[in-house]
Design an enzyme around this catalytic site. Structure first.
Site, short mmCIF file in Angstrom:
data_model
loop_
_atom_site.label_atom_id
_atom_site.label_comp_id
_atom_site.label_asym_id
_atom_site.label_seq_id
_atom_site.Cartn_x
_atom_site.Cartn_y
_atom_site.Cartn_z
N GLU A 147 -5.10 15.18 -85.73
CA GLU A 147 -5.10 13.78 -86.18
C GLU A 147 -6.37 13.13 -85.64
O GLU A 147 -6.60 13.16 -84.42
CB GLU A 147 -3.90 13.03 -85.61
N HIS B 153 -6.40 14.09 -81.82
CA HIS B 153 -5.12 14.60 -81.33
C HIS B 153 -4.86 16.03 -81.83
O HIS B 153 -4.53 16.23 -83.01
CB HIS B 153 -4.00 13.65 -81.78
N ASN C 26 3.61 11.79 -83.94
CA ASN C 26 4.58 11.49 -82.88
C ASN C 26 5.38 10.23 -83.18
O ASN C 26 6.53 10.11 -82.77
CB ASN C 26 3.87 11.39 -81.53
N SER D 39 -1.45 11.77 -76.79
CA SER D 39 -0.41 12.01 -77.79
C SER D 39 0.18 10.72 -78.31
O SER D 39 0.72 10.68 -79.41
CB SER D 39 0.76 12.78 -77.18
#
Ligand code: NAD
Length: 717
Positions: free
Chosen positions: A464, A452, A502, A431
């Site tokens: 991602e 991701h 993130n 992450s």
């Protein structure tokens, strides 16, 4: 030949029956773009002059009947003033009305999707016959507008107010039998019989067996319901529709209802004027701008995925390391899209959990009739749970989804690299940890990328795909192709801690933490942000993600971006975590969780949280109005998005906006963070940054916004 254009032709068939055929040259689908509208008007003029036509069928030479209006043209059209938009719509409607008024019967032969303007084209005909393979609907409200080519007027008169309101407000397309039940079409037939069936209907009209003029008359007159019946229909529809979508966030259904309420008692031409005025009003809402933009961004992102996957290798078998929440989800998703996948863990109970979760999800599909028990068995057999690396030599890609610990990940990746074939792609589902950093442990860093997924994998559309410093284009292409094959929407981003989603989310949590420190109530912040349009507020979100995961991620992000993600105080999230409040996973985080009758966690308030938070909040507590809460959290979020554009982590505002909507649920009707800044106006946005800059670097305007504002640019200009 009655009319020849490169979008529409009108030819004579037999017995005085004409065929108006939609067949846009060099296009995969028919749509109502400006040229088609023009040609439609010309074709109607030609038909007005043709005295040998006794009846007409409307057909399509494509697999789609007519896909609807050309949404790319909306961007320019909706920049016009409200009255110009109204005039434009009335002008287009003029051709539809003239078509309806032609002195012979008309039947639509709906062979494929008849959506939006395509559906409206069929409604100007007296009869509609539909192939058993077609669908029909009025999905305009999903774009923040409503039908503007007479769709609200004719549908209410053809299928009744309540059915029309449902069709328009939900935007859900109808399958043939449902359309038949509604009365939206008059017959459904096997695809091969469609044209004959349409001709047969026209002949029955010509012979007088069917009273087509009475059918037309119904559409030209006001709706046949008394005042009381109308009031009941509108009230029950409003109740149903507003319970589904907040009219402040999604105003189009409410505007459609408003227009219909005004026009149901008017004759056609007056009613069309009312519809056009309402359409123009909807088209000028910021929500229409956002939702049309979202549609176009979605198309762009999918086009880019195709472009990115050009160099992809074939993937016939995949493997996933880790059978936890993410590994199990990834295995399920691959198997359900037909890809065999090995699922390896170091604990057999985890493998059992992973398989159990997959069975549960597939069992639900069987219960809902979406899958047969045999298909469920086949899908499950595509997942091969294992505790060893036995079959890894044949696998084309390995997705690593073990615990979020850089040392464990580097060791596991190094180990597996020695067991797979040379061109096997390795992808990490980390992450936050930099892909370039993880690649340092590998012999073949060019074969390594980030992949991701978001939790829960089967629901969240975004993946991602992260390009490390040494990732090859083939590795990126293959991972993008795999994500698409798994039914996901890949967005390629460059590497940095947290990547795109993130990296943006953590400053938002940081802004939330700072608000709590200064005295805000977390439950109030949640309420404000949910009203703003987020599916859940930040406290609830961190509870769902897990406070342990949040704290862990925050450490990585603080190392990566200390200037704006390393607080000089202990925040609420950290403090609750230290008190063993991990969120939903252990039943208590900001909120307390109890399992409801359907087995789902249900949140309740917990006084103990407030007591605990006394330790991390200032003694001189401040109060914040709703706007301050929105401004502070959204500034941190949008600023970091723009910094990701500045640093070329993400290439375009369109991809950034889509990623935030698909990855973390940014309110779709706001179009994404870049659209949000545009709609606020860059100067206003800069003024807000100025106001809150004293809170820290996360609130300071990025240089890119300053430059754009100085040059008079916007993200979507
Ligand atoms: P998890 O703790 O549920 O699962 C990790 C699994 O890895 C466990 O089953 C563990 O037994 C297994 N494991 C540990 N060492 C292993 C090894 N050497 N070989 C094989 N298996 C091994 O964790 P998770 O939530 O599934 O997260 C996995 C990864 O996905 C992490 O990098 C995390 O950051 C990332 N991620 C998590 C989420 C989320 O919301 N949970 C979302 C996106 C990405």
């Amino acid at each position: 030949m009655v009319y020849q254009g490169n979008r529409i032709t009108v030819t004579m068939l037999e017995d005085g029956i004409a065929n108006m055929q939609y067949n846009a040259e060099n296009e995969s689908v028919n749509k109502f773009d400006a040229e088609t509208n023009k040609q439609f008007g010309e074709a109607v003029s030609a038909l007005e002059k043709a005295d040998d036509v006794k009846g007409l069928i409307v057909t399509s030479a494509k697999s789609v009947f007519i896909a609807g209006a050309d949404i790319t043209e909306f961007v320019g059209s909706f920049k016009k003033s409200e009255s110009e938009i109204k005039d434009w719509v009335i002008h287009v409607n003029d051709a539809f009305n003239r078509f309806e008024d032609l002195p012979f019967p008309k039947v639509a032969a709906i062979n494929g999707a008849a959506m939006g303007g395509g559906c409206e084209m069929t409604l100007v005909c007296e009869y509609r016959v539909m192939s058993d393979k077609a669908i029909i609907g009025l999905p305009e409200t999903q774009l923040g507008i409503f039908p503007g080519f007479g769709g609200t007027v004719r549908s209410t008169r053809i299928i009744g107010i309540d059915n029309a309101l449902e069709l328009i407000a939900t935007g859900t397309p109808k399958k043939p039998l449902d359309a038949l039940k509604l009365g939206l079409v008059d017959a459904t037939v096997p695809a091969d019989d469609l044209q004959d069936a349409a001709i047969d209907l026209v002949k029955k009209c010509i012979s007088g067996e069917l009273d087509w003029k009475a059918k037309r008359e119904e559409k030209l007159a006001p709706v046949k319901l008394n005042q009381l019946e109308q009031a009941m229909a509108f009230n029950s529809a409003k109740g149903m529709i507003f319970a589904k979508a907040n009219p402040k966030q999604y105003p189009a259904p409410a505007l459609a209802i408003e227009a219909i309420e005004k026009h149901v008692n008017l004759p056609r031409d007056k009613a069309i004027e009312v519809e056009a005025a309402g359409f123009a009003k909807a088209a000028k809402t910021p929500q229409a701008e956002s939702l049309v933009g979202l549609f176009l961004n979605d198309q762009l992102v999918k086009k880019l995925a195709k472009k990115h996957s050009k160099l992809a290798h074939d993937i016939n078998e995949a493997a996933v390391l880790g059978a936890g929440i993410m590994g199990g989800g990834i295995a399920y998703q691959a198997a359900s899209k037909g890809l065999p996948i090995i699922m390896k863990d170091i604990k057999s109970e985890q493998l059992d959990l992973g398989m159990g979760e997959a069975s549960k999800l597939l069992g639900k599909m069987v219960d809902r009739g979406k899958m047969t028990p045999t298909q469920m068995g086949e899908t499950l057999s595509r997942i091969r749970p294992t505790l060893n690396y036995g079959d890894f030599s044949e696998t084309d890609i390995v997705i690593e989804a073990v615990v979020e610990n850089p040392n464990v990940k580097r060791a596991v990746l190094k180990e597996v690299e020695g067991l797979v074939k040379d061109d096997c792609i390795l992808a990490s589902n980390t992450s936050t940890i930099s892909i370039t950093f993880l690649a340092e442990a590998l012999e073949r860093p060019e074969n390594f990328v980030g992949m991701h997924f978001f939790n829960p994998v089967h629901r969240m559309p975004l993946v991602e795909v992260i390009r490390g410093e040494k990732s090859s284009e083939e590795a990126i292409a293959t991972t993008v192709a795999l994500a698409s094959k798994m039914g996901k929407v890949p967005v390629v981003v460059n590497d940095c801690p947290g990547f795109l989603v993130n990296r943006v989310l953590f400053p938002y949590f940081g802004a939330f933490d700072l608000l709590l420190k200064q005295g805000a109530d977390f439950a109030h912040v949640d309420k404000v942000m949910e009203k703003f349009g987020w599916p859940m507020g930040p406290a609830y979100l961190i509870d769902v993600v897990g406070l342990d995961t949040g704290v862990h991620g925050a450490e990585v992000m603080a190392d990566g971006f200390p200037d704006r993600m390393k607080p000089d105080y202990k925040g609420a999230i950290q403090h609750l975590y230290e008190n063993n409040r991990l969120g939903q996973k252990n039943g208590v985080g900001f909120y307390k969780y109890e399992t409801d009758s359907r087995g789902k966690p249900k949140k309740t308030a917990d006084d103990a949280t407030y007591e605990l938070l006394q330790a991390t909040s200032d003694s001189d507590k401040q109060t914040f109005d709703d706007q301050a809460i929105i401004d502070r959290t959204m500034l941190a979020f949008c600023n970091e998005t723009v910094r990701c554009l500045e640093d070329n982590i993400v290439s375009t505002p369109s991809e950034a906006d889509m990623a935030m909507i698909m990855g973390v649920g940014f309110p779709p009707f706001r179009g994404g963070p870049c659209r949000y800044v545009d709609q606020m106006g860059l100067d206003n946005y800069l003024a807000l940054c100025e106001k809150y800059a004293h809170l820290g670097k996360a609130y300071e305007a990025p240089q890119k916004i300053r430059d754009m504002a100085a040059a008079g640019e916007t993200f979507y200009s």
